[in-house]
Design a protein around this motif. Structure first.
Motif, PDB file in Angstrom:
ATOM      1  N   UNK A 100       0.702  -1.322   0.068  1.00 17.42           N
ATOM      2  CA  UNK A 100      -0.021  -0.072  -0.075  1.00 17.42           C
ATOM      3  C   UNK A 100       0.793   1.341   0.298  1.00 17.42           C
ATOM      4  N   UNK A 101       2.062   1.354  -0.509  1.00 19.70           N
ATOM      5  CA  UNK A 101       2.985   2.471  -0.483  1.00 19.70           C
ATOM      6  C   UNK A 101       2.171   3.481  -1.577  1.00 19.70           C
ATOM      7  N   UNK A 102       2.571   4.767  -1.088  1.00 15.55           N
ATOM      8  CA  UNK A 102       2.380   5.903  -1.886  1.00 15.55           C
ATOM      9  C   UNK A 102       3.068   5.806  -3.120  1.00 15.55           C
ATOM     10  N   UNK A 103       2.741   6.271  -4.255  1.00 11.34           N
ATOM     11  CA  UNK A 103       3.800   6.385  -5.415  1.00 11.34           C
ATOM     12  C   UNK A 103       3.091   7.117  -6.497  1.00 11.34           C
ATOM     13  N   UNK A 104       4.054   7.535  -7.230  1.00  9.55           N
ATOM     14  CA  UNK A 104       3.889   8.377  -8.397  1.00  9.55           C
ATOM     15  C   UNK A 104       3.888   7.528  -9.841  1.00  9.55           C
ATOM     16  N   UNK A 105       2.996   7.458 -10.700  1.00  9.71           N
ATOM     17  CA  UNK A 105       2.904   6.353 -11.809  1.00  9.71           C
ATOM     18  C   UNK A 105       2.761   6.926 -13.086  1.00  9.71           C
ATOM     19  N   UNK A 106       3.271   6.666 -13.991  1.00  9.14           N
ATOM     20  CA  UNK A 106       3.402   6.978 -15.268  1.00  9.14           C
ATOM     21  C   UNK A 106       3.163   5.997 -16.351  1.00  9.14           C
ATOM     22  N   UNK A 107       2.100   6.108 -17.043  1.00  9.88           N
ATOM     23  CA  UNK A 107       1.821   4.894 -17.932  1.00  9.88           C
ATOM     24  C   UNK A 107       2.809   5.019 -19.448  1.00  9.88           C
ATOM     25  N   UNK A 328       6.397  14.505  -1.903  1.00  6.75           N
ATOM     26  CA  UNK A 328       6.837  14.166  -3.296  1.00  6.75           C
ATOM     27  C   UNK A 328       5.972  14.624  -4.124  1.00  6.75           C
ATOM     28  N   UNK A 329       6.307  15.105  -5.440  1.00  2.00           N
ATOM     29  CA  UNK A 329       5.366  15.640  -6.165  1.00  2.00           C
ATOM     30  C   UNK A 329       5.911  15.061  -7.614  1.00  2.00           C
ATOM     31  N   UNK A 330       4.994  14.373  -8.446  1.00  2.00           N
ATOM     32  CA  UNK A 330       5.122  13.899  -9.642  1.00  2.00           C
ATOM     33  C   UNK A 330       5.355  15.012 -10.745  1.00  2.00           C
ATOM     34  N   UNK A 331       6.046  14.700 -11.681  1.00  2.00           N
ATOM     35  CA  UNK A 331       6.167  15.557 -13.154  1.00  2.00           C
ATOM     36  C   UNK A 331       6.177  14.894 -14.135  1.00  2.00           C
ATOM     37  N   UNK A 332       6.389  15.533 -15.490  1.00  2.00           N
ATOM     38  CA  UNK A 332       6.504  14.918 -16.573  1.00  2.00           C
ATOM     39  C   UNK A 332       7.661  13.799 -16.641  1.00  2.00           C
ATOM     40  N   UNK A 334       8.057  10.944 -15.826  1.00  2.00           N
ATOM     41  CA  UNK A 334       8.384  10.049 -14.647  1.00  2.00           C
ATOM     42  C   UNK A 334       9.335  10.694 -13.638  1.00  2.00           C
ATOM     43  N   UNK A 335       9.596  12.040 -13.991  1.00  2.00           N
ATOM     44  CA  UNK A 335      10.311  12.623 -12.741  1.00  2.00           C
ATOM     45  C   UNK A 335       9.440  13.146 -11.497  1.00  2.00           C
ATOM     46  N   UNK A 336      10.182  13.177 -10.660  1.00  2.00           N
ATOM     47  CA  UNK A 336       9.481  13.604  -9.278  1.00  2.00           C
ATOM     48  C   UNK A 336      10.288  14.869  -8.577  1.00  2.00           C
ATOM     49  N   UNK A 337       9.538  15.719  -7.823  1.00  2.00           N
ATOM     50  CA  UNK A 337      10.322  16.507  -7.412  1.00  2.00           C
ATOM     51  C   UNK A 337      10.269  16.485  -5.785  1.00  2.00           C
ATOM     52  N   UNK A 338      11.466  16.906  -5.372  1.00  2.00           N
ATOM     53  CA  UNK A 338      11.799  16.852  -3.803  1.00  2.00           C
ATOM     54  C   UNK A 338      11.859  18.052  -3.186  1.00  2.00           C
ATOM     55  N   UNK A 339      11.582  19.159  -3.870  1.00  2.00           N
ATOM     56  CA  UNK A 339      11.639  20.718  -3.172  1.00  2.00           C
ATOM     57  C   UNK A 339      10.965  20.779  -1.972  1.00  2.00           C
ATOM     58  N   UNK A 340       9.645  20.096  -1.822  1.00  2.00           N
ATOM     59  CA  UNK A 340       8.753  20.098  -0.734  1.00  2.00           C
ATOM     60  C   UNK A 340       8.755  18.956   0.324  1.00  2.00           C
ATOM     61  N   UNK A 341       9.489  17.917  -0.313  1.00  2.00           N
ATOM     62  CA  UNK A 341       9.663  16.640   0.546  1.00  2.00           C
ATOM     63  C   UNK A 341      10.064  16.776   2.102  1.00  2.00           C
ATOM     64  N   UNK A 342       9.684  15.779   2.855  1.00  2.00           N
ATOM     65  CA  UNK A 342      10.251  15.812   4.193  1.00  2.00           C
ATOM     66  C   UNK A 342      10.042  14.637   4.685  1.00  2.00           C
ATOM     67  N   UNK A 343      10.764  14.246   5.826  1.00  2.00           N
ATOM     68  CA  UNK A 343      10.691  12.676   6.365  1.00  2.00           C
ATOM     69  C   UNK A 343      10.177  12.989   7.799  1.00  2.00           C
ATOM     70  N   UNK A 344       9.274  11.858   8.035  1.00  2.00           N
ATOM     71  CA  UNK A 344       8.672  11.981   9.448  1.00  2.00           C
ATOM     72  C   UNK A 344       9.689  11.029  10.315  1.00  2.00           C
TER      73      UNK A 344
END
Length: 345
Positions: A100-107, A328-332, A334-344
């Motif tokens: 059940x992990x979160x993920x960003x997916x691209x077909x 984590x934010x998805x982009x075109x 299949x790239x992802x952005x970590x600018x706003x990412x954080x760890x709990x």
């Protein structure tokens, strides 16, 4: 109409002149993270950019680790040795998402392909040879042996899961008898039946080898340890058939078709192109969504007729992350952005 999409990929990436060119190129990093060190085939280390226009990132830095194999990426994610992992092979994607992990997916269409060189002297210069291969290969068996299960395999360019699927999406139905007849025609005209397969995945390579040899080909298989070595050989033109990825993105098929299927493309690497195909891709460049669907149907029809490559199936590219990762934010592409990412904790 889709010019903005280009800016979401490579053409929109601004490189600092201070990074240099050619062998002197040293990436700096103008985004939320700055390059700290690069160790090829080991890791790239980055640190937070305090002067980033969007504000300093939450993370102190990022480490992109080279893990060697797709399975290592899954194992490291499941064990918590890495926080996120990019995965493409269907069985690895399934394993990563099982909890059940979160993920960003691209077909991605035509993501697992056999590419044919049509450079003078190569067997693929004869369209009968390319068609014989397309008709001889059973893509379902190749997927079952490579990924140990039933996953979405298809010789259709745009499957029913794609927004670009149409009545033109009929595929190269596996037909060993017709394949054998085409090969015999080519051999009657002087072809010796020998062909070289270049790849990284032994189950697919050996499955294709067996299927081609069953109709009369003699197949030499060269397995490289990693994708980088395959890329080097393909770019040098040293291949007959290569395991490859065309990677046609759902959000805009034009950039990859222009790069791989247009005679002026930078990623053709010896594949078949012609003037009519170039014209269709040029039309696609200026088309809106409705027009694009009709043009892509014609492009797909030419794919069946000319067989510049053979699609074995699409992939769903997934960046999956563990439950302690947020923002984590998805982009075109299949790239992802970590600018706003954080760890709990």
């Amino acid at each position: 109409p889709t010019f903005g999409n280009l800016l979401a990929g490579g053409p929109g990436m601004i490189v600092s002149p201070n990074a240099g060119e050619g062998e002197d190129f040293r990436p700096i990093g103008a985004g939320p993270f700055i390059v700290e060190s690069i160790a090829p085939r080991e890791a790239t280390e980055m640190k937070a950019n305090p002067d980033y226009w969007g504000g300093e990132p939450h993370l102190d830095g990022l480490r992109f680790a080279y893990l060697g194999t797709p399975q290592a990426g899954v194992d490291a994610l499941l064990s918590g040795d890495v926080d996120a992992s990019l995965l493409r092979e269907p069985n690895r994607v399934e394993a990563a998402l099982a909890d059940g992990r979160e993920a960003y997916q691209n077909y991605v269409s035509a993501s697992n392909t056999l590419m044919f060189s049509t450079v003078e002297g190569r067997p693929g210069t004869d369209v009968r040879v390319r068609r014989a291969i397309a008709l001889a290969v059973d893509e379902k068996m190749a997927y079952e042996r490579a990924f140990e299960g039933e996953f979405l395999s298809s010789k259709v360019l745009f499957t029913e899961d794609s927004r670009w699927h149409s009545d033109a999406s009929v595929g190269h139905e596996t037909d060993p008898e017709q394949a054998k007849a085409l090969l015999e025609e080519a051999m009657a005209d002087g072809y010796d039946g020998r062909i070289r397969f270049l790849g990284t995945t032994e189950p697919i390579a050996m499955t294709v080898k067996a299927q081609l040899e069953s109709i009369g080909f003699t197949v030499d298989v060269t397995i490289q340890r990693n994708v980088t070595d395959v890329i080097t050989l393909v770019m040098s033109g040293d291949y007959d058939i290569a395991a490859w990825a065309i990677n046609i993105r759902e959000f805009d098929p034009y950039p990859k078709l222009a790069a791989t299927q247009h005679s002026t493309g930078t990623q053709v690497y010896g594949m078949y192109t012609d003037e009519e195909g170039d014209q269709l891709i040029d039309e696609l460049k200026g088309a809106d969504a409705d027009e694009a669907a009709e043009i892509l149907a014609r492009i797909e029809q030419r794919y069946y007729e000319n067989v510049p490559f053979l699609s074995l199936g699409p992939y769903t590219e997934v960046t999956a992350w563990n439950s302690n990762v947020h923002g984590v934010e998805g982009a075109a592409n299949s790239m992802v952005g970590f600018a706003g990412a954080w760890l709990a904790d």
